[in-house]
Design a protein around this motif. Structure first.
Motif, PDB file in Angstrom:
ATOM      1  N   PHE A   1       0.835  -1.197   0.000  1.00 27.71           N
ATOM      2  CA  PHE A   1       0.000   0.000   0.000  1.00 27.71           C
ATOM      3  C   PHE A   1       0.875   1.254   0.000  1.00 27.71           C
ATOM      4  O   PHE A   1       0.683   2.161  -0.807  1.00 27.71           O
ATOM      5  CB  PHE A   1      -0.920  -0.044   1.228  1.00 27.71           C
ATOM      6  CG  PHE A   1      -1.865   1.120   1.355  1.00 27.71           C
ATOM      7  CD1 PHE A   1      -2.985   1.218   0.542  1.00 27.71           C
ATOM      8  CD2 PHE A   1      -1.645   2.103   2.311  1.00 27.71           C
ATOM      9  CE1 PHE A   1      -3.870   2.277   0.669  1.00 27.71           C
ATOM     10  CE2 PHE A   1      -2.527   3.168   2.444  1.00 27.71           C
ATOM     11  CZ  PHE A   1      -3.636   3.261   1.626  1.00 27.71           C
ATOM     12  N   GLY A   2       1.849   1.305   0.896  1.00 25.97           N
ATOM     13  CA  GLY A   2       2.745   2.454   0.983  1.00 25.97           C
ATOM     14  C   GLY A   2       3.561   2.650  -0.282  1.00 25.97           C
ATOM     15  O   GLY A   2       3.729   3.780  -0.758  1.00 25.97           O
ATOM     16  N   LYS A   3       4.059   1.573  -0.834  1.00 21.25           N
ATOM     17  CA  LYS A   3       4.830   1.659  -2.080  1.00 21.25           C
ATOM     18  C   LYS A   3       3.970   2.255  -3.192  1.00 21.25           C
ATOM     19  O   LYS A   3       4.427   3.099  -3.964  1.00 21.25           O
ATOM     20  CB  LYS A   3       5.348   0.274  -2.466  1.00 21.25           C
ATOM     21  CG  LYS A   3       6.251   0.280  -3.670  1.00 21.25           C
ATOM     22  CD  LYS A   3       6.817  -1.106  -3.928  1.00 21.25           C
ATOM     23  CE  LYS A   3       7.736  -1.072  -5.127  1.00 21.25           C
ATOM     24  NZ  LYS A   3       8.289  -2.397  -5.425  1.00 21.25           N
ATOM     25  N   ALA A   4       2.704   1.840  -3.265  1.00 22.86           N
ATOM     26  CA  ALA A   4       1.788   2.358  -4.289  1.00 22.86           C
ATOM     27  C   ALA A   4       1.488   3.844  -4.078  1.00 22.86           C
ATOM     28  O   ALA A   4       1.157   4.548  -5.033  1.00 22.86           O
ATOM     29  CB  ALA A   4       0.499   1.555  -4.306  1.00 22.86           C
ATOM     30  N   LEU A   5       1.614   4.319  -2.838  1.00 21.23           N
ATOM     31  CA  LEU A   5       1.420   5.749  -2.547  1.00 21.23           C
ATOM     32  C   LEU A   5       2.690   6.554  -2.762  1.00 21.23           C
ATOM     33  O   LEU A   5       2.699   7.764  -2.571  1.00 21.23           O
ATOM     34  CB  LEU A   5       0.936   5.933  -1.101  1.00 21.23           C
ATOM     35  CG  LEU A   5      -0.472   5.441  -0.786  1.00 21.23           C
ATOM     36  CD1 LEU A   5      -0.723   5.500   0.716  1.00 21.23           C
ATOM     37  CD2 LEU A   5      -1.510   6.252  -1.546  1.00 21.23           C
ATOM     38  N   GLY A   6       3.767   5.878  -3.141  1.00 22.83           N
ATOM     39  CA  GLY A   6       5.027   6.565  -3.426  1.00 22.83           C
ATOM     40  C   GLY A   6       5.959   6.701  -2.242  1.00 22.83           C
ATOM     41  O   GLY A   6       6.912   7.480  -2.288  1.00 22.83           O
ATOM     42  N   VAL A   7       5.714   5.940  -1.173  1.00 19.33           N
ATOM     43  CA  VAL A   7       6.619   5.963  -0.014  1.00 19.33           C
ATOM     44  C   VAL A   7       7.949   5.355  -0.438  1.00 19.33           C
ATOM     45  O   VAL A   7       7.985   4.256  -0.985  1.00 19.33           O
ATOM     46  CB  VAL A   7       6.010   5.194   1.187  1.00 19.33           C
ATOM     47  CG1 VAL A   7       7.025   5.039   2.302  1.00 19.33           C
ATOM     48  CG2 VAL A   7       4.750   5.883   1.676  1.00 19.33           C
ATOM     49  N   LYS A   8       9.026   6.078  -0.197  1.00 23.48           N
ATOM     50  CA  LYS A   8      10.368   5.623  -0.596  1.00 23.48           C
ATOM     51  C   LYS A   8      11.060   4.826   0.515  1.00 23.48           C
ATOM     52  O   LYS A   8      11.876   3.963   0.230  1.00 23.48           O
ATOM     53  CB  LYS A   8      11.249   6.827  -0.969  1.00 23.48           C
ATOM     54  CG  LYS A   8      10.704   7.640  -2.130  1.00 23.48           C
ATOM     55  CD  LYS A   8      10.756   6.876  -3.417  1.00 23.48           C
ATOM     56  CE  LYS A   8      10.314   7.767  -4.570  1.00 23.48           C
ATOM     57  NZ  LYS A   8       9.730   7.018  -5.652  1.00 23.48           N
ATOM     58  N   ASN A   9      10.765   5.149   1.771  1.00 20.36           N
ATOM     59  CA  ASN A   9      11.411   4.468   2.892  1.00 20.36           C
ATOM     60  C   ASN A   9      10.884   3.048   3.038  1.00 20.36           C
ATOM     61  O   ASN A   9       9.784   2.732   2.593  1.00 20.36           O
ATOM     62  CB  ASN A   9      11.162   5.219   4.198  1.00 20.36           C
ATOM     63  CG  ASN A   9      11.788   6.588   4.199  1.00 20.36           C
ATOM     64  OD1 ASN A   9      11.952   7.211   3.166  1.00 20.36           O
ATOM     65  ND2 ASN A   9      12.130   7.068   5.376  1.00 20.36           N
TER      66      ASN A   9
END
Length: 151
Positions: A48-56
């Motif tokens: 989910f975070g990766k799809a929102l563009g979270v880099k960490n």
């Protein structure tokens, strides 16, 4: 409203997380994740975070209780794990998390009285190997609009 998804593998888990992320971008939203240990709550949150563009790197906040990440649009993604809060009855000040960006709350039953009324509830049940059953329920107008669009 409620929808049930039978997931066969990690790729389908990631695809479901991406679809919900796409529908959630730019919104102030709380998503609860509940299920047994090892059900895939943190695995889903990573996708989910990766799809929102979270880099960490997103990992479980079990011991820190809460972690904050930055989405591609600059808004926060809050990741809370309320597992260690069982039995606490005080308000822990999570309001900021629920009023700004997107909050994903694992083990939400332990802080149910602090959650916003309108939230998307995801329950994950273990199956064989990577199989999971995701039951997703809406609890208000925003979460209902997201769930209606979910295929």
């Amino acid at each position: 409203m409620k929808k049930i998804f039978n997931i066969e593998n990690l790729e389908q888990t990631a695809a479901l997380a991406r679809q919900i992320a796409d529908l959630s971008k730019g919104k102030v939203l709380t998503i609860t994740l509940d299920g047994d240990l090892g059900a895939g709550k943190t695995t889903w949150t990573k996708s989910f975070g990766k799809a929102l563009g979270v880099k960490n790197t997103i990992n479980s906040p079990t011991f820190t209780i809460m972690k904050s990440y930055k989405q591609a649009d600059g808004n926060p993604l809050w990741h809370l794990d309320a597992y260690r809060l069982e039995g606490l009855s005080q308000d822990l000040g999570f309001d900021e998390c629920f009023d700004d960006g997107i909050a994903v709350v694992e083990w939400s039953d332990y802080i149910s009285d602090q959650l916003p009324a309108d939230h998307l509830s995801i329950s994950i049940e273990n199956g064989n190997d990577e199989e999971r059953v995701f039951t997703i329920e809406s609890n208000g107008p925003l979460s209902s609009s997201i769930l209606e669009e979910l295929k």
